[in-house]
Design a protein around this motif. Sequence first.
Motif, PDB file in Angstrom:
ATOM      1  N   THR A 293      46.252  29.735  35.101  1.00 24.57           N
ATOM      2  CA  THR A 293      45.166  29.292  35.967  1.00 24.57           C
ATOM      3  C   THR A 293      45.753  28.453  37.093  1.00 24.57           C
ATOM      4  OG1 THR A 293      44.770  27.361  34.557  1.00 24.57           O
ATOM      5  CG2 THR A 293      43.434  29.316  34.135  1.00 24.57           C
ATOM      6  N   TRP A 294      45.101  28.515  38.245  1.00 19.57           N
ATOM      7  CA  TRP A 294      45.567  27.728  39.395  1.00 19.57           C
ATOM      8  C   TRP A 294      44.379  27.196  40.169  1.00 19.57           C
ATOM      9  CZ3 TRP A 294      45.000  27.576  44.673  1.00 19.57           C
ATOM     10  CH2 TRP A 294      45.946  26.793  45.391  1.00 19.57           C
ATOM     11  N   THR A 295      44.446  25.932  40.510  1.00 20.58           N
ATOM     12  CA  THR A 295      43.524  25.272  41.418  1.00 20.58           C
ATOM     13  C   THR A 295      44.384  24.485  42.405  1.00 20.58           C
ATOM     14  OG1 THR A 295      43.358  23.223  40.145  1.00 20.58           O
ATOM     15  CG2 THR A 295      41.849  25.025  39.520  1.00 20.58           C
ATOM     16  N   PRO A 296      43.776  23.888  43.413  1.00 22.14           N
ATOM     17  CA  PRO A 296      44.596  23.084  44.335  1.00 22.14           C
ATOM     18  C   PRO A 296      45.380  21.965  43.654  1.00 22.14           C
ATOM     19  CG  PRO A 296      42.482  23.566  45.337  1.00 22.14           C
ATOM     20  CD  PRO A 296      42.398  24.059  43.923  1.00 22.14           C
ATOM     21  N   ASP A 297      45.019  21.620  42.430  1.00 19.04           N
ATOM     22  CA  ASP A 297      45.785  20.606  41.696  1.00 19.04           C
ATOM     23  C   ASP A 297      47.081  21.158  41.128  1.00 19.04           C
ATOM     24  OD1 ASP A 297      43.901  18.629  42.171  1.00 19.04           O
ATOM     25  OD2 ASP A 297      42.712  19.207  40.411  1.00 19.04           O
ATOM     26  N   GLY A 298      47.226  22.495  41.145  1.00 18.98           N
ATOM     27  CA  GLY A 298      48.456  23.090  40.657  1.00 18.98           C
ATOM     28  C   GLY A 298      48.213  24.118  39.571  1.00 18.98           C
ATOM     29  N   PRO A 299      49.297  24.756  39.077  1.00 24.69           N
ATOM     30  CA  PRO A 299      49.168  25.794  38.057  1.00 24.69           C
ATOM     31  C   PRO A 299      49.185  25.220  36.643  1.00 24.69           C
ATOM     32  CG  PRO A 299      51.430  25.674  38.781  1.00 24.69           C
ATOM     33  CD  PRO A 299      50.677  24.641  39.575  1.00 24.69           C
ATOM     34  N   GLU A 300      48.595  25.980  35.746  1.00 25.52           N
ATOM     35  CA  GLU A 300      48.679  25.686  34.316  1.00 25.52           C
ATOM     36  C   GLU A 300      48.888  27.012  33.594  1.00 25.52           C
ATOM     37  OE1 GLU A 300      45.939  24.069  30.601  1.00 25.52           O
ATOM     38  OE2 GLU A 300      45.407  23.510  32.654  1.00 25.52           O
ATOM     39  N   ILE A 301      49.879  27.051  32.729  1.00 26.37           N
ATOM     40  CA  ILE A 301      50.190  28.280  32.001  1.00 26.37           C
ATOM     41  C   ILE A 301      50.124  28.004  30.507  1.00 26.37           C
ATOM     42  CG2 ILE A 301      51.910  30.071  31.558  1.00 26.37           C
ATOM     43  CD1 ILE A 301      53.021  29.568  34.331  1.00 26.37           C
TER      44      ILE A 301
END
Length: 502
Positions: free
Chosen positions: A126-134
């Motif tokens: 997942t990605w939002t302007p706060d950064g990616p998370e895998i």
Amino acid sequence: MKPRIRLVATRDGVRAEGDKEARIGHALGGDPLAEGPPPEGIFAAWTWDGERLLARNDRYGIHPLYYRADAGSLTLSPDPLALLRPGEIAELDHDALAVFIRLGFFLGEDTAFAAIRALAPAATLTWTPDGPEIQSPALPVPGPANLSRTQAVDGFVELFRAAVARRLPAESYILPLSGGRDSRHILLELCRQGAPPRLCVSSAKFPPDPGADARVAAALAERLGLPHRTLAPPRSEFHAERVANPAQGMGTLNGAWTLSLLAFLRRNSALWYDGVGGGELVQNPSIELIRKNPYDVTDLPGLADRLLAAGRTGARVEYLLGPRTRTLWSRERALARLVRELARHADAAFPLGSFFFWNRTRRSIALATFALGDGNAVIHTPYLDHALVDHLASVPHRFLIDGTFHDQALHKAYPEHAGLGFASAVPQRHGPVLVGHRLAYLARLLGHTLHSEPDWWRGHDQVLRRLLAAGRGPGAPQRVSRLQPLALYLLQLESLAAGRTT
């Protein structure tokens, strides 16, 4: 052109470039983006809703999908070269390449480029302007099941039948058929279930292949009363590899011989079957190497050292390395990276079989089908059925180490065909034909450099000059023969890293 999305966080919100939604490959009986365990099938998918990107892939990470997460941006594509920016000087992943130049495949999620990673198996990104998370589960490496040999073989036969039954064709199709075990098993089971192909097709390979693959496949098709066709390989191995290397994202040195076969399938069939996974899981093609180098968790550096020595180029690779690359891609760096990967398979029922499946199969062999192949075709992979993989991955080591497990299953399930041998029993052809083929490769490499890629001769690492120098001294023909494909790869990689197209 393969799908691609790039998301860039700005003061005014997120700028989205490219494909906001993509579904690649074929998910069987489920939504590839739904929560929970991945459905059956080989696939990758993503969607961008304006606020959040969601990407997922199949259980084994077989379908290529790569990402690049920079500060405030994310780029995603099944083609890692699409993540390189035009004119960019790209940093290479030296630990990854230290392994690749010796074994011929990348480990884990490594690529040739430091900023680009393959998505791990069964991952949710997942990605939002706060950064990616895998999020990705640990590799499923089950220990040995409490099975007898008969139970292990019978389980394989029955679970394979169920896997094919879940993937019966909904339309007429063409079946790629080799002289080996994996595609034979697929064909015999499809015929047993009343779904034969309209045509079986084989492809001849480059020398020193003896041509037995197509001959054995034709004999099997004739037994079954099915039409069979043999395709010629690409006319030039050099030009085929020059195309295949970047088309597979610089992820493998294999696959070029399949170009004619895949082009034929793209033109003539929207449904294929592929035997990917069968070899590494059932009757490993490296079984002799595995027998000579048993997995010993107390001496992984020793095992890694022997695997590197037995790799695609072995000690010959040192001829292509100069002062800079000899340090950056040193055997010591390769050893350290390989030990880390081998350790991940310590608890597997068949540790080296597990290692080769999750690395060579996933990161190299699968690319021919899913990078060079048709992204619009339905490609069934029955050996990667979840229940079947779970069974095969838990078959005790002692039943696999003699290298006859798949033969036993085939002979038990289809005894009427037990007398037909396999192409692997036919020795390769050496001699003047092979010498001429290798000389033609070198001549085409030099000619292409002269007319189209003069920077290859002037290259920073002098790869081409070192290849020619390797042609002196005892063992020169075999040495240069092994090194030519890697030399081409390194020349192309140097161009890509410098921001030039190849």
